[in-house]
Design a protein around this motif. Structure first.
Motif, PDB file in Angstrom:
ATOM      1  N   LEU A  73      12.639 -22.191  27.205  1.00  0.00           N
ATOM      2  CA  LEU A  73      12.214 -20.915  27.780  1.00  0.00           C
ATOM      3  C   LEU A  73      11.699 -19.964  26.711  1.00  0.00           C
ATOM      4  O   LEU A  73      10.686 -19.278  26.912  1.00  0.00           O
ATOM      5  CB  LEU A  73      13.366 -20.286  28.569  1.00  0.00           C
ATOM      6  CG  LEU A  73      13.767 -21.022  29.847  1.00  0.00           C
ATOM      7  CD1 LEU A  73      14.982 -20.368  30.476  1.00  0.00           C
ATOM      8  CD2 LEU A  73      12.616 -21.067  30.827  1.00  0.00           C
ATOM      9  N   VAL A  74      12.359 -19.922  25.560  1.00  0.00           N
ATOM     10  CA  VAL A  74      11.889 -19.078  24.454  1.00  0.00           C
ATOM     11  C   VAL A  74      10.529 -19.563  23.972  1.00  0.00           C
ATOM     12  O   VAL A  74       9.622 -18.757  23.713  1.00  0.00           O
ATOM     13  CB  VAL A  74      12.930 -19.064  23.306  1.00  0.00           C
ATOM     14  CG1 VAL A  74      12.356 -18.455  22.036  1.00  0.00           C
ATOM     15  CG2 VAL A  74      14.184 -18.324  23.728  1.00  0.00           C
ATOM     16  N   LEU A  75      10.364 -20.879  23.854  1.00  0.00           N
ATOM     17  CA  LEU A  75       9.081 -21.424  23.423  1.00  0.00           C
ATOM     18  C   LEU A  75       7.975 -21.168  24.455  1.00  0.00           C
ATOM     19  O   LEU A  75       6.820 -20.935  24.084  1.00  0.00           O
ATOM     20  CB  LEU A  75       9.204 -22.915  23.125  1.00  0.00           C
ATOM     21  CG  LEU A  75       9.951 -23.255  21.835  1.00  0.00           C
ATOM     22  CD1 LEU A  75      10.191 -24.744  21.736  1.00  0.00           C
ATOM     23  CD2 LEU A  75       9.199 -22.751  20.637  1.00  0.00           C
ATOM     24  N   LEU A  76       8.309 -21.227  25.737  1.00  0.00           N
ATOM     25  CA  LEU A  76       7.320 -20.906  26.776  1.00  0.00           C
ATOM     26  C   LEU A  76       6.853 -19.461  26.668  1.00  0.00           C
ATOM     27  O   LEU A  76       5.658 -19.168  26.761  1.00  0.00           O
ATOM     28  CB  LEU A  76       7.902 -21.168  28.168  1.00  0.00           C
ATOM     29  CG  LEU A  76       7.877 -22.596  28.664  1.00  0.00           C
ATOM     30  CD1 LEU A  76       8.669 -22.718  29.966  1.00  0.00           C
ATOM     31  CD2 LEU A  76       6.460 -23.068  28.864  1.00  0.00           C
ATOM     32  N   VAL A  77       7.791 -18.539  26.458  1.00  0.00           N
ATOM     33  CA  VAL A  77       7.434 -17.128  26.315  1.00  0.00           C
ATOM     34  C   VAL A  77       6.578 -16.930  25.068  1.00  0.00           C
ATOM     35  O   VAL A  77       5.566 -16.210  25.100  1.00  0.00           O
ATOM     36  CB  VAL A  77       8.705 -16.251  26.279  1.00  0.00           C
ATOM     37  CG1 VAL A  77       8.387 -14.827  25.861  1.00  0.00           C
ATOM     38  CG2 VAL A  77       9.398 -16.266  27.627  1.00  0.00           C
TER      39      VAL A  77
END
Length: 129
Positions: free
Chosen positions: A50-54
Motif C-alpha cells: 500500500l505504501v508503494l502504491l501511494v
C-alpha cells in the motif's frame, strides 16, 4: 504398500501440527484453497504494498522519472523478498502446502505491469517538428 512408502505418503498429508501456520497467515481461513487472485489481493493489501502504491501514484501525479525509478526499484526489492527470500522461515511454503497461501505469480505480474506502465507514462515524448 511398504512401510517406507506409507510413511512418505503420511508425511505429505497436512496434520494438526501444521494447522498453526494457517492461523498465522490467514486467521479467518475457511478451508477453501486460496487462488492466485486471492493471494494477489492479499499481497497488494499488505502495508508495504500500500505504501508503494501511494508512492507510485505520487510519482505519476508529478510525472517524476526519478520517482518512478525509485518506486520501481522498491517494488522489485519487495517482489524479490516475496518470491525468493522467505522472511517467515519456511512457514510460507508450509501454508502453500496447506492451501491457505496461494502462488504469488499474479501479484508479480501485476507489479510488473504497473512498473512498466509507470515508466512508459513518464518517458519523455519526442519533440514535434
Amino acid at each position: 504398500m511398504g512401510p517406507v512408502r506409507g510413511g512418505l505418503i503420511l508425511a505429505l498429508l497436512p496434520l494438526q501440527a501444521s494447522a498453526g501456520v494457517c492461523e498465522t497467515f490467514r486467521p479467518g481461513w475457511d478451508g477453501v484453497p486460496v487462488t492466485g487472485f486471492g493471494e494477489a489481493v492479499a499481497l497488494l493489501g499488505s502495508p508495504v504494498s500500500l505504501v508503494l502504491l501511494v508512492a507510485t501514484v505520487v510519482a505519476l501525479r508529478f510525472r517524476s522519472q526519478w520517482g518512478v525509478l525509485g518506486t520501481s526499484l522498491l517494488w522489485a526489492a519487495w517482489v524479490s523478498v516475496i518470491a525468493f527470500l522467505d522472511p517467515t522461515g519456511g512457514a510460507r511454503s508450509a501454508g502453500m502446502t496447506e492451501g491457505c497461501v496461494g502462488s504469488p505469480t499474479l501479484f508479480i505480474l501485476a507489479v510488473s505491469v504497473l512498473c512498466t506502465a509507470a515508466v512508459l507514462i513518464t518517458a519523455p515524448r519526442p519533440a514535434k517538428e
